[in-house]
Design a protein around this motif. Structure first.
Motif, PDB file in Angstrom:
ATOM      1  N   LYS A   1     -10.981  -8.917  -3.284  1.00 38.75           N
ATOM      2  CA  LYS A   1     -10.458  -7.574  -3.093  1.00 38.75           C
ATOM      3  C   LYS A   1      -9.090  -7.456  -3.759  1.00 38.75           C
ATOM      4  O   LYS A   1      -8.286  -8.384  -3.698  1.00 38.75           O
ATOM      5  CB  LYS A   1     -10.330  -7.249  -1.599  1.00 38.75           C
ATOM      6  CG  LYS A   1     -11.650  -7.326  -0.830  1.00 38.75           C
ATOM      7  CD  LYS A   1     -12.630  -6.278  -1.307  1.00 38.75           C
ATOM      8  CE  LYS A   1     -13.936  -6.349  -0.516  1.00 38.75           C
ATOM      9  NZ  LYS A   1     -14.929  -5.357  -0.981  1.00 38.75           N
ATOM     10  N   SER A   2      -8.851  -6.321  -4.369  1.00 37.52           N
ATOM     11  CA  SER A   2      -7.545  -6.030  -4.960  1.00 37.52           C
ATOM     12  C   SER A   2      -7.077  -4.670  -4.463  1.00 37.52           C
ATOM     13  O   SER A   2      -7.886  -3.772  -4.205  1.00 37.52           O
ATOM     14  CB  SER A   2      -7.618  -6.026  -6.492  1.00 37.52           C
ATOM     15  OG  SER A   2      -8.480  -4.983  -6.941  1.00 37.52           O
ATOM     16  N   CYS A   3      -5.779  -4.530  -4.297  1.00 32.43           N
ATOM     17  CA  CYS A   3      -5.216  -3.282  -3.797  1.00 32.43           C
ATOM     18  C   CYS A   3      -5.198  -2.235  -4.911  1.00 32.43           C
ATOM     19  O   CYS A   3      -4.933  -2.548  -6.074  1.00 32.43           O
ATOM     20  CB  CYS A   3      -3.804  -3.517  -3.259  1.00 32.43           C
ATOM     21  SG  CYS A   3      -3.040  -2.037  -2.553  1.00 32.43           S
ATOM     22  N   LYS A   4      -5.466  -1.003  -4.538  1.00 24.42           N
ATOM     23  CA  LYS A   4      -5.505   0.084  -5.511  1.00 24.42           C
ATOM     24  C   LYS A   4      -4.111   0.501  -5.937  1.00 24.42           C
ATOM     25  O   LYS A   4      -3.932   1.060  -7.026  1.00 24.42           O
ATOM     26  CB  LYS A   4      -6.260   1.275  -4.911  1.00 24.42           C
ATOM     27  CG  LYS A   4      -6.478   2.431  -5.867  1.00 24.42           C
ATOM     28  CD  LYS A   4      -7.280   3.542  -5.224  1.00 24.42           C
ATOM     29  CE  LYS A   4      -7.512   4.690  -6.199  1.00 24.42           C
ATOM     30  NZ  LYS A   4      -8.293   5.787  -5.587  1.00 24.42           N
ATOM     31  N   PHE A   5      -3.101   0.228  -5.122  1.00 24.76           N
ATOM     32  CA  PHE A   5      -1.764   0.753  -5.369  1.00 24.76           C
ATOM     33  C   PHE A   5      -0.730  -0.321  -5.673  1.00 24.76           C
ATOM     34  O   PHE A   5       0.416   0.003  -5.957  1.00 24.76           O
ATOM     35  CB  PHE A   5      -1.289   1.571  -4.160  1.00 24.76           C
ATOM     36  CG  PHE A   5      -2.190   2.722  -3.837  1.00 24.76           C
ATOM     37  CD1 PHE A   5      -2.276   3.813  -4.671  1.00 24.76           C
ATOM     38  CD2 PHE A   5      -2.969   2.709  -2.702  1.00 24.76           C
ATOM     39  CE1 PHE A   5      -3.115   4.879  -4.385  1.00 24.76           C
ATOM     40  CE2 PHE A   5      -3.811   3.765  -2.394  1.00 24.76           C
ATOM     41  CZ  PHE A   5      -3.885   4.863  -3.239  1.00 24.76           C
ATOM     42  N   CYS A   6      -1.097  -1.608  -5.611  1.00 27.85           N
ATOM     43  CA  CYS A   6      -0.141  -2.674  -5.907  1.00 27.85           C
ATOM     44  C   CYS A   6      -0.917  -3.884  -6.416  1.00 27.85           C
ATOM     45  O   CYS A   6      -2.140  -3.913  -6.338  1.00 27.85           O
ATOM     46  CB  CYS A   6       0.705  -3.016  -4.678  1.00 27.85           C
ATOM     47  SG  CYS A   6      -0.178  -3.957  -3.412  1.00 27.85           S
ATOM     48  N   PRO A   7      -0.233  -4.915  -6.921  1.00 29.97           N
ATOM     49  CA  PRO A   7      -0.941  -6.081  -7.495  1.00 29.97           C
ATOM     50  C   PRO A   7      -1.497  -7.057  -6.469  1.00 29.97           C
ATOM     51  O   PRO A   7      -1.969  -8.126  -6.856  1.00 29.97           O
ATOM     52  CB  PRO A   7       0.155  -6.758  -8.341  1.00 29.97           C
ATOM     53  CG  PRO A   7       1.259  -5.780  -8.457  1.00 29.97           C
ATOM     54  CD  PRO A   7       1.209  -4.942  -7.241  1.00 29.97           C
TER      55      PRO A   7
ATOM     56  N   GLN B   1      -0.164  -0.422   4.713  1.00 29.93           N
ATOM     57  CA  GLN B   1      -1.375  -1.210   4.534  1.00 29.93           C
ATOM     58  C   GLN B   1      -1.981  -0.974   3.157  1.00 29.93           C
ATOM     59  O   GLN B   1      -1.803   0.086   2.552  1.00 29.93           O
ATOM     60  CB  GLN B   1      -2.388  -0.878   5.627  1.00 29.93           C
ATOM     61  CG  GLN B   1      -1.999  -1.377   7.005  1.00 29.93           C
ATOM     62  CD  GLN B   1      -3.124  -1.243   8.001  1.00 29.93           C
ATOM     63  OE1 GLN B   1      -4.211  -0.774   7.662  1.00 29.93           O
ATOM     64  NE2 GLN B   1      -2.869  -1.653   9.241  1.00 29.93           N
ATOM     65  N   HIS B   2      -2.734  -1.975   2.718  1.00 31.70           N
ATOM     66  CA  HIS B   2      -3.347  -1.900   1.395  1.00 31.70           C
ATOM     67  C   HIS B   2      -4.628  -1.077   1.450  1.00 31.70           C
ATOM     68  O   HIS B   2      -5.275  -0.943   2.498  1.00 31.70           O
ATOM     69  CB  HIS B   2      -3.674  -3.306   0.884  1.00 31.70           C
ATOM     70  CG  HIS B   2      -2.467  -4.180   0.732  1.00 31.70           C
ATOM     71  ND1 HIS B   2      -1.673  -4.189  -0.392  1.00 31.70           N
ATOM     72  CD2 HIS B   2      -1.915  -5.096   1.577  1.00 31.70           C
ATOM     73  CE1 HIS B   2      -0.704  -5.056  -0.239  1.00 31.70           C
ATOM     74  NE2 HIS B   2      -0.822  -5.625   0.939  1.00 31.70           N
ATOM     75  N   ARG B   3      -4.971  -0.545   0.298  1.00 35.55           N
ATOM     76  CA  ARG B   3      -6.256   0.130   0.117  1.00 35.55           C
ATOM     77  C   ARG B   3      -7.077  -0.740  -0.826  1.00 35.55           C
ATOM     78  O   ARG B   3      -6.794  -0.810  -2.031  1.00 35.55           O
ATOM     79  CB  ARG B   3      -6.068   1.531  -0.455  1.00 35.55           C
ATOM     80  CG  ARG B   3      -7.378   2.296  -0.594  1.00 35.55           C
ATOM     81  CD  ARG B   3      -7.144   3.715  -1.058  1.00 35.55           C
ATOM     82  NE  ARG B   3      -8.405   4.424  -1.278  1.00 35.55           N
ATOM     83  CZ  ARG B   3      -8.499   5.665  -1.730  1.00 35.55           C
ATOM     84  NH1 ARG B   3      -7.384   6.339  -2.007  1.00 35.55           N
ATOM     85  NH2 ARG B   3      -9.674   6.224  -1.903  1.00 35.55           N
TER      86      ARG B   3
END
Length: 328
Positions: free
Chosen positions: A82-88, A113-115
């Motif tokens: 999983k990777s965050c849509k808004f940060c690395p 929180q991450h997306r």
């Protein structure tokens, strides 16, 4: 009074010794005779490169990089990332963690929180590119020449300057696996657990071999990295392309501040959170200080069954405590 006279006598002795032993330097140097010697030495410096003993090391780096790319592409078919849509931020697992460590696109917002979205190979193997030079001793790239040179992976450019003959179609090609995660000519659906474990072990060994080889090459060949951004240049001196936003008033027109590059600058070991067996199924924000970390490649291979080297145990907090129930 006697102590004062003794101190004055000692002080004048020190002053007399300093004046008598003072050196006088003169500038009687004929620079017209010295300049041709300096220029000749700089011109002949290229004869010392490439170092023949380092060519096998560079070839091993290229092979390890190819094996690493293919291995990670295969493992992504079986291990969820999983990777965050808004940060690395990246997490190796079916469900992303609940740690409030997202900072957004421009690192403005904190403690959110991450997306999570589906991760790709580029999230595990961070691409680092550099200008492709014909030789190490060519002229410095000016700002208006930045589009006249191709951009290639920094590790490949280092091997090229180390004396490895790399065809242009290999040097300048774009790896489809880096974007889609697909591996041509391999039936990943028919892999057994033993085969998958073997691929993970070879991938981890390729990762260690790649970083070790790059470290050896950097001891012989110069490489620069900017202090304020991730720009890398393989060569004696950095380029003069003004694309570093060091200060707000400069924007994208800033000049780079070059320093000596390390292994992590060319082959970044992207660090992810590591979930231990005694940790909760989903990592929560309250236990942030208890959880361990691991490089993304190491974590991916470990979850596929590879044996992790002992040097990562401290970073992963293998024998660390789990958070209490109140913090969970």
């Amino acid at each position: 009074m006697a102590l004062r006279q003794k101190f004055q006598h000692y002080f004048w002795e020190e002053m007399t010794w300093s004046v008598t032993h003072m050196r006088y330097y003169s500038s009687r140097i004929d620079w017209n005779k010295l300049r041709p010697m300096i220029l000749k030495r700089i011109k002949n410096r290229a004869n010392d490169y490439p170092v023949r003993n380092m060519i096998p090391v560079a070839e091993d780096v290229l092979r390890a990089r190819e094996l690493l790319t293919k291995g990670v592409s295969v493992l992504l078919k079986f291990i969820p990332v999983k990777s965050c849509k808004f940060c690395p931020e990246v997490y190796i697992g079916a469900m992303g963690h609940q740690l409030k460590t997202c900072t957004g696109f421009k690192r403005i917002v904190k403690d959110r929180q991450h997306r999570w979205i589906q991760g790709k190979v580029n999230d595990i193997l961070v691409p680092v590119e550099a200008f492709h030079l014909q030789n190490m001793f060519q002229d410095v790239i000016k700002h208006d020449q930045r589009f006249d040179f191709d951009r290639v992976p920094a590790a490949v450019e280092l091997c090229h300057q180390a004396g490895v003959e790399i065809p242009d179609e290999v040097l300048l090609r774009n790896y489809p696996a880096l974007e889609t995660g697909e591996v041509n000519g391999s039936d990943t659906a028919a892999l057994s657990p033993e085969k998958l474990r073997s691929i993970a072990q070879r991938t981890l060994e390729a990762w260690e071999s790649l970083r070790l080889g790059v470290k050896k090459l950097l001891m012989v060949y110069p490489a620069k990295v900017c202090e304020h951004c991730s720009e890398v240049h393989i060569g004696l001196s950095g380029h003069k392309a003004r694309n570093c936003g060091v200060f707000k008033f400069e924007g994208w027109r800033g000049s780079h501040m070059w320093k000596k590059a390390e292994v992590n600058d060319l082959v970044p070991s992207k660090v992810v959170w590591h979930r231990r067996p005694h940790d909760p199924p989903v990592l929560v924000d309250g236990g942030r200080g208890f959880y361990g970390h691991a490089p993304a490649v190491v974590e991916l291979c470990m979850q596929a069954g590879a044996r992790v080297p002992v040097k990562y145990f401290c970073m992963m907090k293998v024998h660390g405590l789990a958070p209490s129930l109140q913090q969970q």
